[in-house]
Scaffold this active site. Structure first.
Site, PDB file in Angstrom:
ATOM      1  CG  ASP A   1       0.314 -21.928  82.799  1.00 42.04           C
ATOM      2  OD1 ASP A   1      -0.288 -20.895  82.477  1.00 42.04           O
ATOM      3  OD2 ASP A   1       1.518 -21.956  83.097  1.00 42.04           O
TER       4      ASP A   1
ATOM      5  CG  ASP B   1       3.023 -17.611  79.183  1.00 40.91           C
ATOM      6  OD1 ASP B   1       3.704 -17.300  78.203  1.00 40.91           O
ATOM      7  OD2 ASP B   1       1.858 -17.208  79.368  1.00 40.91           O
TER       8      ASP B   1
ATOM      9  CD  GLU C   1       6.182 -17.144  82.267  1.00 43.16           C
ATOM     10  OE1 GLU C   1       5.200 -16.378  82.186  1.00 43.16           O
ATOM     11  OE2 GLU C   1       6.136 -18.266  82.825  1.00 43.16           O
TER      12      GLU C   1
ATOM     13  NE  ARG D   1       3.722  -9.737  85.144  1.00 43.40           N
ATOM     14  CZ  ARG D   1       3.296 -10.991  85.001  1.00 43.40           C
ATOM     15  NH1 ARG D   1       4.078 -11.885  84.426  1.00 43.40           N
ATOM     16  NH2 ARG D   1       2.102 -11.352  85.435  1.00 43.40           N
TER      17      ARG D   1
ATOM     18  CG  ASN E   1      -1.038 -17.669  87.389  1.00 38.85           C
ATOM     19  OD1 ASN E   1      -0.081 -18.434  87.478  1.00 38.85           O
ATOM     20  ND2 ASN E   1      -1.402 -17.134  86.242  1.00 38.85           N
TER      21      ASN E   1
END
EC number: 3.1.3.3
Length: 208
Positions: A2, A4, A11, A47, A161
């Protein structure tokens, strides 16, 4: 891995939200999504909608403010010494991830793209969404391209996620992760250095 809060300490969507004056709102939704309380796809749309009107020049500022997690360069150096391929899969944005990957010499990455019109963000993404399922699919695709069995793959992430790719990998590692991820991931590293995942991989290999 991943991006972030894994490869980098921030982020990206929250850094972009600074330019829209919506950081607090965006951060609250991000936190809920990473804890698995709301669907990632829905949270991403919510977002990104707050970013409408942000100029594309904001990407340079965001890249300048993003800092690599301690141990990233050491992890990559050791991975390459061992002949491993490193790839990035991000629910964040290619406009920033591509620069991060290039700086580190990483050629395989997958991320969302932001729609732009007239030099400003529209508040929408474009193309396929990189969500929880897409992250696992990317891991499987990268493995197939390299002719590797899934047992030879490693996945590292911090949010809900990331759980599908962590579960699908030969060694799935939660890094400085949210509680739901730490509970479900086979292995975990609490941080702060990303190269600590090497010790986990070595322990698993020794036990096999």
């Amino acid at each position: 891995m991943d991006v972030d809060s894994t490869l980098i300490e921030q982020e990206v969507i929250e850094l972009l939200a600074d330019h829209a004056g919506t950081r607090a709102e965006v951060a609250a939704v991000t936190e809920r999504a990473m804890r698995g309380e709301i669907d990632f796809g829905a949270s991403l749309r919510e977002r990104v909608a707050t970013l409408a009107g942000v100029p594309v020049t904001a990407f340079a500022d965001v890249r300048a403010r993003a800092t690599f997690t301690p141990g990233v360069r050491e992890l990559l150096a050791e991975a390459r010494r061992r002949g491993w391929e490193v790839a990035l899969v991000s629910g964040g944005f290619e406009e920033v991830v591509a620069g991060l990957a290039a700086e580190l010499g990483i050629t395989r990455f997958r991320a969302n793209r932001l729609e732009v019109s007239g030099g400003r963000l529209t508040g929408r993404t474009t193309g396929p969404m990189v969500d929880r399922a897409a992250k696992e699919a990317a891991l499987r695709e990268f493995a197939a391209e390299l002719d590797l069995p899934m047992s030879a793959t490693i996945a590292v992430g911090d949010g809900a996620n990331d759980l599908d790719m962590i579960g699908a990998a030969g060694v799935g590692i939660a890094f400085a992760a949210k509680p739901v991820v730490r509970e479900q991931a086979p292995y975990g590293v609490d941080g702060p250095r990303l190269d600590a995942v090497l010790a986990v991989v070595d322990q698993v290999d020794a036990a096999r």
